[in-house]
Structure formats: structure tokens, C-alpha cells
Scaffold this active site. Structure first.
Site, short mmCIF file in Angstrom:
data_model
loop_
_atom_site.label_atom_id
_atom_site.label_comp_id
_atom_site.label_asym_id
_atom_site.label_seq_id
_atom_site.Cartn_x
_atom_site.Cartn_y
_atom_site.Cartn_z
N LYS A 484 0.83 -1.21 0.00
CA LYS A 484 0.00 0.00 0.00
C LYS A 484 0.87 1.26 0.00
CE LYS A 484 -0.20 -0.09 4.99
NZ LYS A 484 -0.67 -1.00 6.02
N ARG A 583 -11.15 0.67 14.19
CA ARG A 583 -10.93 1.43 12.97
C ARG A 583 -11.99 0.99 11.97
NH1 ARG A 583 -4.88 1.39 10.42
NH2 ARG A 583 -5.49 -0.70 9.81
N TYR A 710 20.04 30.23 7.19
CA TYR A 710 19.03 31.24 7.51
C TYR A 710 19.02 31.59 8.99
CZ TYR A 710 16.74 30.68 2.96
OH TYR A 710 16.46 30.69 1.63
N MET A 759 14.88 24.71 2.07
CA MET A 759 13.93 23.95 1.25
C MET A 759 14.65 22.85 0.45
SD MET A 759 11.25 25.26 -1.63
CE MET A 759 10.42 26.42 -0.56
C1 LIG Z 1 -0.10 -1.95 6.66
C2 LIG Z 1 -0.77 -3.12 7.16
C3 LIG Z 1 -0.05 -4.28 7.49
C4 LIG Z 1 1.44 -4.35 7.49
O1 LIG Z 1 1.93 -3.80 8.70
P1 LIG Z 1 3.47 -3.79 9.05
O2 LIG Z 1 3.51 -3.30 10.44
O3 LIG Z 1 4.11 -2.86 8.12
O4 LIG Z 1 3.95 -5.17 8.90
C5 LIG Z 1 -0.76 -5.40 7.85
N1 LIG Z 1 -2.11 -5.39 7.89
C6 LIG Z 1 -2.84 -4.29 7.61
C7 LIG Z 1 -4.30 -4.36 7.70
C8 LIG Z 1 -2.19 -3.10 7.24
O5 LIG Z 1 -2.90 -2.02 6.97
#
Ligand SMILES: *Cc1c(COP(=O)(O)O)cnc(C)c1O
Length: 815
Positions: A484, A583, A710, A759
Site C-alpha cells: 500500500k 478502525r 538562515y 527547502m
Molecule cells: C499496513 C498493514 C499491514 C502491514 O503492517 P506492518 O507493520 O508494516 O507489517 C498489515 N495489515 C494491515 C491491515 C495493514 O494495513
């Protein structure tokens, strides 16, 4: 090698089913990288993770008709089977026989580091003295060594092979197959030490290789190694090298600072040799090569000229994004048949529509052109390039042997001036050239604007990290890789492609767009989408993505969409349960209605899952175990109502480390791939897979009382040197780590940021460190590590990675 099927069966005591008289000249072990099926046998190797027998059908489809396997999985008149209880032992037995019957002079190299470099350098120094064979790449394992030995042919007089071990007991097996006349031990370090009790145990294990050796050449700086080896093998010719004066070859000058050649003392003789790049490892490896060449009675002039001719051994291929959606694989470090084959293997892993090759004359090889180029053409023709650019006056003479569209150029300039290069689109372009052609220069024409700042992703390390996690699991547990947010900012497609090639079971993305992008680029593994937005249900279905269903509302809307689109088959979905994260997910009291709907609708539940809120937190153990308990009960309830098999998963990376017992059917790995774990023992085995680096733009001397940046936040209290580097907060380096909070690595030393972060630029206080403009600066990798960098920023590695801005170029490295 060249054996008949009957000979193979006899040598290894195996059962032959089929034709006795087929010739076998090579053994293939990876179904994906079979180049030629003529006189090739496929061996189905089994590891604790995978069974090679799964791929027998693939290789038969490709045209292989000799299979070495533990089982005859079907009967067919055209297939010859060699059946052996253990295919690894088969390979080892055959290699032992082959080596013993070839009678060549042999060098065996072991050690924790430097094996490959020393092997490659020795090869470069010796190949034109004797016909020489060497291990390909770093083939040195229980399987790699036998495969290397099988490459010995009648014409060879010298063999140089690497021998690597990672566990106690392994050397005994390898030593029985291969006992080198000249043994080399490069270095004893902590690599792999996780499987050994002590340094002594590693040393004892490695030394077993030399049981039959006449000569042992070793790095004698380690006291324990020195005393163990000299006692155990006092009856052999022992030649040591290193920094310590007790060694037969030892360094005299302070090699790190002196600008001149490096001075060495050997017996009463002193001499010096040139080394361009000076790290301790390089200098010691060069010393090792000198000791070997001296043993071969080369005179000093010859040794120096050989050392001068050594080319750096770049074992890795770089891939970079080019203009016009091309992907450029640059392998212009060396060119010989071996490296050409490796490069061809490498590009097989990509799914680009078009393939283009740029290939130059091959120089520095013994074969006559009339033998060499037809072979190159044959090898190349099997790869189906759409277009081939040949450069050089030798290879172009053979252009009609190449079966694809070929364009010929005398020189690299001619090719650069030609407009043809600018017409290539959507292709993978392999650059393969002998050094003197400097085809590196083509990269300027082909690549996007190059930046000095890159986020480098090492895909092999990523795979290694997955395997470290996998080793904790049962072999049948599936793995979903979370890619993701563009694989945590590292680049979704490149990583997904690599993981797909290595047969990951599932991919997980956050949004539908990410999934569509992967599908469009050719990713075919199942993809779960965690936030399937209402607007995107059409695309989910069109691109065969699998939504996470987390509420009754989503379930109803999605099934309505299936009906509206007239989807006939039962559509795969994943059910998310709420167990304590609060969640997304179904609560316990919603299960009855969920079950009712699931049984009515046109769906198939592929998996049921939940997410742990605190798997990395020791203090939340009780809470976590309760989440797992709720998950078990609620998923049990759904599964018993569904009456078909459903995968279950709850562990993320830290869950895999801390709650291995609750792996269910699948785990979801994310940050663990990058090299981060809450568990120290596991983290020690992981390798850093991401590094952010840049180079020094300018170095300025400033005097006491002068200010930097700066608002004059830094005032020098004595004169010092300041390095300016071309990254700033617009690249994702938070401004809050300015003024001494953050430190970056310059020549492996941490140097503090001074003044406010700009920057696009940052200033570092170098103090009296010797550095030059253009030198590399590590923002994070090993020193500082990603974790250390995150703590400067007061956040976690996840946020650091996803905050590196898009303008920082991502570069992917594979070994
Ligand atoms: C991102 C995510 C993971 C992976 O988590 P890590 O801590 O990076 O291993 C696993 N399950 C869900 C639902 C996630 O959103």
C-alpha cells in the site's frame, strides 16, 4: 559436463525410467531461467519452503524432456525420469564424481566476506595463464557449489570456487564433494553468526574445508583464527596476510591516508602496489590476490600489471526509469559470456511489452570471434528482443546471425548521434557493453533527468527479509505483502513485480487506484484492497481486485454493484473483523446478519482477517491476546456457517515476530520487508533494504564567529569545514531535525546538521574529516539506520518512508 542419462543414474545410484542414451550437458534448477532445452535436464530441488516438483509441468512445456526428481509425477513416452530419493544429494554426488574425475588444479575460497571479489579478481589475473573455470556469481552453497563444479570441462586446467556455509555441519558435506588443493580464507566476521554459538565454532567449521589442502592462504589478523589454523595445519604450506606484522605478507604504510602506492613486506622483501579505491576490505583482498600470484611464481612486475588491469567487480545490475516509459538496465561494468547470461536472466523477470538490447564487442576473452559471436547470437536469439543495437567493428560483422531487427554502429558516438534511440518507447532496454565503449554515456540520452539524491531500494535484501520472517512460519502459511501507499513510498510496481516473480501469495493495497496501476502493468497475483471506495466498485470488478468488506453497508452496496454488472461467478472478498483497533470491521453483534447476507449473495469469502493494534508493544500483550481470542471466536463462527475453506490472518510484521503461534493461514508483512523488527534477534538477521543518499555539493571553510544558514542559527566557535548537500525539507527531511538534531553519514562517520534546514539544501559540520566535493552522504541506511533517522524526526519509519517526496528518484538494485 557431458553424461548420458544412464551414466547419471549409475553415478548417483538412481533409478532410470525412459531413454538411457540421452546426453545431458547442463542441469537446470530454476524453471524460470531455462535458456536452452537441448541436452538439458531439469532437477526438482526441494527446500523447506518450496518443492521443485511443482514446476515440472512448466519445464516440460518449455521443451525439457529429462527430469531428475524424487517422484515420477506422471508417465509419458517422451519424458525420461531419473528418480532419486533426495535431489540435493543427487547433485552433490554427481558434482563429487565430476570434480574427482576432472583432475584440475583447484582453488577453494571460504570466509565471511570477500569470497566473490577475491574469486573474480583471481580469475581476472589467471584466465589468460590457464584455461580457468569459476563459480558463477556467488554460487557457493550446498546447491551452488555442486552446480559450479559441474561447469568444469575437459579443457579447464584451473578451477576457482567459492564455498559458503551458514550453519554448523554444512562444511563437512561440501568438503566431501570438493577438497581444494589451494585453500583461501578471506575473512572471519559476524555474518551468519546467528547460527553459531561462538567465533571458535565458526572458525572450526570453516577450517574443515582445508582438510586435504596443500597450501592455505589466509587473513591472519584474527588471533583465534591464526592460532587455531597454525596448530591444526602445521604440516601444510601456510601463507598469511594482513595488517599484523606476524603475517607472511603484511602492510607497512598507513594505507588509508598515504597517497602513494601501498607498501607490503614479505620475508625480507619490501614492495608496493597500486590500489585506487582504499577501503580496508579492498586492500586486504588485493593482498590476498598478491599472495596467490606470488605462490604461482609471478614476478613483481607481472603482479603489478595484473593488479592494474583489474576491473571493479560490480555484481549488481542497476535498473532506472528512463524517458518515454522505458526501463533501463545498466550493466556496463563488464562483459563476458557469464555476465551476459546473468543479464538475460535478470531481464526475464520484467513484463515490459518490448525488449531492446544494446550490445558491444566483447573484448578480453580467449575465444576466437568466429566461435564467440555465433554463440552470442544464438544465446541472444533465444531472448526475443524486438530490436538490437550492435556497437563495435567486430560484433557488427556477425549481424546477420541475429534473428531480430539489428542496427549496427562502429562506435558509441555514432549510436548517440543516431535518432533511433529516441524512438524507443515502453521498453526494457538492456545496456551491455565492454568498458572501453563507455556505453554508460548512453544513459544520459535515455534516462530522465538525473539527481544526485536517490532513494535506493535493494530488492534482494527485501526478499531476504521476507525469507527471514518466513523461516519463523510453518511452510504452508501464506504471505501477503503489503504494498500500500506505493509500497510505503518505495515504488509499488517495481516491488510488486519482484515479489510476484518470487511467488508471493497475495498483495495488499490501500486504494483501488493502486491496484489498477499494478494490474495495468502486468501484476496478476491476487490483490486485496483495504479501502474500497464506493465510487470505485466498477473498477474493482473490471480489474479483478478483491475488496475488504468491513461493514454491512459496504457488503450491500458491493453486492448490488455485482448484480448491476451482471457478474455471474461468485466474487472473491475479504471480511474484516473489529477486534480492538476500533478502525474498520464487523463487530461481534453484527455477525448473525453478516452470515445471513453472505449465504444469500453472489460472493465467496477468500479470507477473514483483523489487525492487531499493538503487536510491537510488550506491555500490551494481554490486550493483543484478547484481540486474537475475539478474532478466533468470531471467525470460527463465520467459517462454520459458510461450510467452505476460508483463509484467516491477523499478524503484521511485528505480529509475525512476537505472536508467531497465531499465524493462522496467512500473515501480512509490511515494514519487516524493509528491515525493521521489534524483535532484536530477528532484526539482527534482517538487512537494510532502503537507503536515502546524496552527494556533497560544496565544502566551505568557515572561521570562528561566522554563521551558517538562515537566521544565523549556527555560529562557529572555532574554524571548521561545512558541507552543503542538495536535499531539504521539500524532499521530505523534516525541518525539525536541523540545528544539531539529525546526523548524516559521511565516510561512515556521523556528522551533525548545522543551522536551519533549507527547502532544497542542508549544511553539515564536517569538523576535520577528510572529504571531497562529490563524496557520498548517507541520510539513512546503516549509519544512521532508518530507525535512528526516524528517532531524530520524532516519528516512526513508516512515516519517514512515506514522506520522502516524489522528486527523489527511486532506484532499484538486484544482485
Ligand atoms: C499496513 C498493514 C499491514 C502491514 O503492517 P506492518 O507493520 O508494516 O507489517 C498489515 N495489515 C494491515 C491491515 C495493514 O494495513
Amino acid at each position: 559436463m557431458n553424461y548420458t542419462t544412464l551414466q547419471l543414474a549409475k553415478i548417483t545410484n538412481s533409478q532410470l525410467i525412459g531413454n538411457e542414451n540421452l546426453h545431458v550437458q547442463s542441469i537446470a534448477y530454476d524453471s524460470r531461467i531455462i535458456f536452452s532445452t537441448i541436452d538439458t535436464a531439469f532437477i526438482a530441488l526441494n527446500s523447506f519452503k518450496n518443492s521443485g516438483e511443482k514446476y515440472i509441468n512448466d519445464v516440460i512445456e518449455k521443451g525439457v524432456c529429462i527430469i531428475i526428481s524424487a517422484h515420477q509425477i506422471f508417465d509419458h513416452p517422451n519424458i525420461t525420469w531419473i528418480i532419486t530419493e533426495n535431489t540435493t544429494h543427487f547433485l552433490q554426488k554427481l558434482a563429487k564424481y565430476h570434480f574427482e574425475n576432472c583432475h584440475l588444479k583447484s582453488i577453494g575460497i571460504t570466509g565471511s566476506n570477500g569470497k566473490t571479489i577475491v574469486k573474480e579478481w583471481l580469475y581476472q589475473c589467471l584466465w589468460d595463464e590457464f584455461p580457468t573455470v569459476k563459480s558463477p556469481k556467488s554460487f557457493n552453497s550446498q546447491i551452488g557449489l555442486p552446480l559450479s563444479l559441474l561447469q568444469i570441462e575437459k579443457k579447464h586446467q584451473l578451477g576457482i570456487f567459492e564455498v559458503g556455509i551458514s550453519k554448523p555441519g554444512e562444511m563437512k558435506i561440501l568438503e566431501e564433494i570438493f577438497s581444494p588443493e589451494i585453500g583461501i580464507l578471506t575473512h572471519i566476521g559476524t555474518a551468519h553468526s546467528i547460527n553459531f554459538e561462538s567465533e571458535k565454532e565458526i572458525i572450526d567449521e570453516k577450517l574443515k574445508l582445508f582438510k586435504e589442502s596443500r597450501v592455505i592462504i589466509f587473513n591472519g589478523d584474527n588471533d583465534l583464527l591464526y592460532s587455531t589454523l597454525t596448530q591444526l595445519y602445521s604440516d601444510r604450506i601456510l601463507i598469511s596476510y594482513g595488517k599484523n606484522p606476524r603475517n607472511s605478507y603484511h602492510l607497512l604504510s598507513d594505507w588509508s591516508t598515504s597517497a602513494n602506492d601501498i607498501k607490503v613486506k614479505h620475508n625480507e622483501e619490501e614492495f608496493s602496489f597500486p590500489v585506487k579505491v582504499r577501503t580496508e576490505a579492498i586492500v586486504l583482498n588485493a593482498l590476498c590476490v598478491i599472495a596467490v600470484l606470488k605462490y604461482f611464481n609471478f614476478n613483481l612486475d607481472k603482479i603489478v600489471s595484473k593488479l592494474n588491469a583489474i576491473k571493479s567487480v560490480e555484481m549488481r545490475l542497476e535498473s532506472v526509469e528512463g524517458t518515454r516509459n522505458n526501463l533501463i538496465i545498466n550493466d556496463s561494468f563488464n562483459l563476458d559470456i557469464d555476465s551476459l547470461q546473468i543479464a538475460y536472466q535478470f531481464i526475464k523477470e520484467y513484463q515490459k511489452d518490448r525488449k531492446v538490447l544494446i550490445l558491444t564487442d566483447i573484448i578480453d576473452v580467449k575465444e576466437e570471434p568466429e566461435v564467440l559471436y555465433p554463440f552470442v547470437a544464438k544465446l541472444t536469439n533465444e531472448q526475443n528482443f524486438d530490436k538490437i543495437f550492435l556497437v563495435g567493428n567486430k560484433i557488427t560483422k556477425y549481424s546477420e546471425l541475429f534473428s531480430n531487427e539489428v542496427l549496427c554502429f562502429e562506435t558509441t558516438e555514432e549510436l548517440i548521434d543516431n535518432q533511433e534511440l529516441n524512438k524507443i518507447e515502453n521498453a526494457i532496454i538492456l545496456l551491455k557493453g565492454a568498458r572501453k565503449f563507455e556505453i554508460d554515456r548512453l544513459k544520459l540520452t535515455l534516462e530522465l533527468q538525473k539527481h544526485d539524491t536517490v532513494l535506493e531500494v535493494n530488492l534482494n535484501n527485501m526478499l531476504h527479509n521476507i525469507n527471514v520472517h518466513k523461516a519463523l512460519l510453518k511452510p504452508e502459511t501464506k504471505v501477503m505483502a503489503m504494498v500500500k501507499a506505493d509500497s510505503y513510498g518505495l515504488g509499488g510496481y517495481e516491488i510488486a513485480e519482484f515479489l510476484q516473480h518470487h511467488r508471493i501469495d497475495y498483495l495488499g493495497v490501500a486504494f483501488v487506484d493502486e491496484g489498477i496501476d499494478l494490474r495495468k502493468k502486468g501484476i496478476t497475483v491476487p490483490i486485496m484492497v483495504m479501502n474500497p471506495e464506493q465510487q470505485s466498485y466498477n473498477s474493482i470488478i473490471d480489474f479483478n481486485l478483491e475488496p475488504e468488506i468491513y461493514s454491512l453497508r459496504v457488503l450491500k452496496q458491493f453486492t448490488d454493484k455485482l448484480q448491476e454488472k451482471g457478474v455471474e461467478t461468485r466474487y472473491p472478498v475479504h471480511i474484516k473483523l473489529e477486534t480492538g483497533m476500533h478502525r474498520l470491521g464487523f463487530k461481534s453483534w453484527e455477525l448473525d446478519e453478516l452470515i445471513l447476507l453472505l449465504s444469500q449473495k453472489n460472493l465467496v469469502v477468500k479470507s477473514i482477517f483483523s489487525h492487531l493494534s499493538s503487536a510491537d508493544d510488550e506491555d500490551q500483550k494481554e490486550y493483543t491476546l484478547n484481540q486474537i481470542k475475539v478474532f478466533t471466536q468470531n471467525s470460527d463462527k463465520i467459517i462454520s456457517a459458510l461450510k467452505y475453506p476460508v483463509l484467516r490472518h491477523i499478524l503484521n510484521s511485528s505480529g509475525i515476530a512476537n505472536y508467531t503461534d497465531f499465524q493462522f493461514d496467512m500473515v501480512r508483512i509490511g515494514i519487516g520487508m524493509v528491515g525493521i523488527s521489534p524483535n532484536k534477534t530477528i532484526e539482527k538477521q534482517l538487512k537494510s533494504a532502503v537507503s536515502l543518499k546524496t552527494v556533497i555539493s560544496q565544502i566551505s571553510e568557515i572561521k570562528e564567529g561566522e554563521s551558517v544558514g538562515y537566521n544565523r542559527k549556527f555560529i562557529a566557535n572555532s574554524s571548521t569545514k561545512v558541507a552543503t548537500i542538495p536535499v531539504g525539507y521539500a524532499d521530505g527531511i523534516p525541518r525539525l531535525i536541523g540545528n544539531g538534531v539529525g546526523k548524516f553519514g559521511v565516510h561512515k562517520v556521523l556528522k551533525p546538521i548545522i543551522g536551519n534546514i533549507c527547502m532544497d539544501m542542508i549544511m553539515l559540520d564536517l569538523g576535520d574529516l577528510v572529504a571531497n566535493e562529490g563524496d557520498e552522504v548517507i541520510i539513512f541506511n546503516e549509519n544512521p539506520s532508518l530507525k535512528e533517522f526516524s528517532s531524530y524526526c520524532n516519528t516512526i519509519p513508516y512515516e519517514v518512508l512515506t514522506s520522502i517526496s516524489r522528486r527523489v528518484k527511486r532506484v532499484y538494485i538486484k544482485d
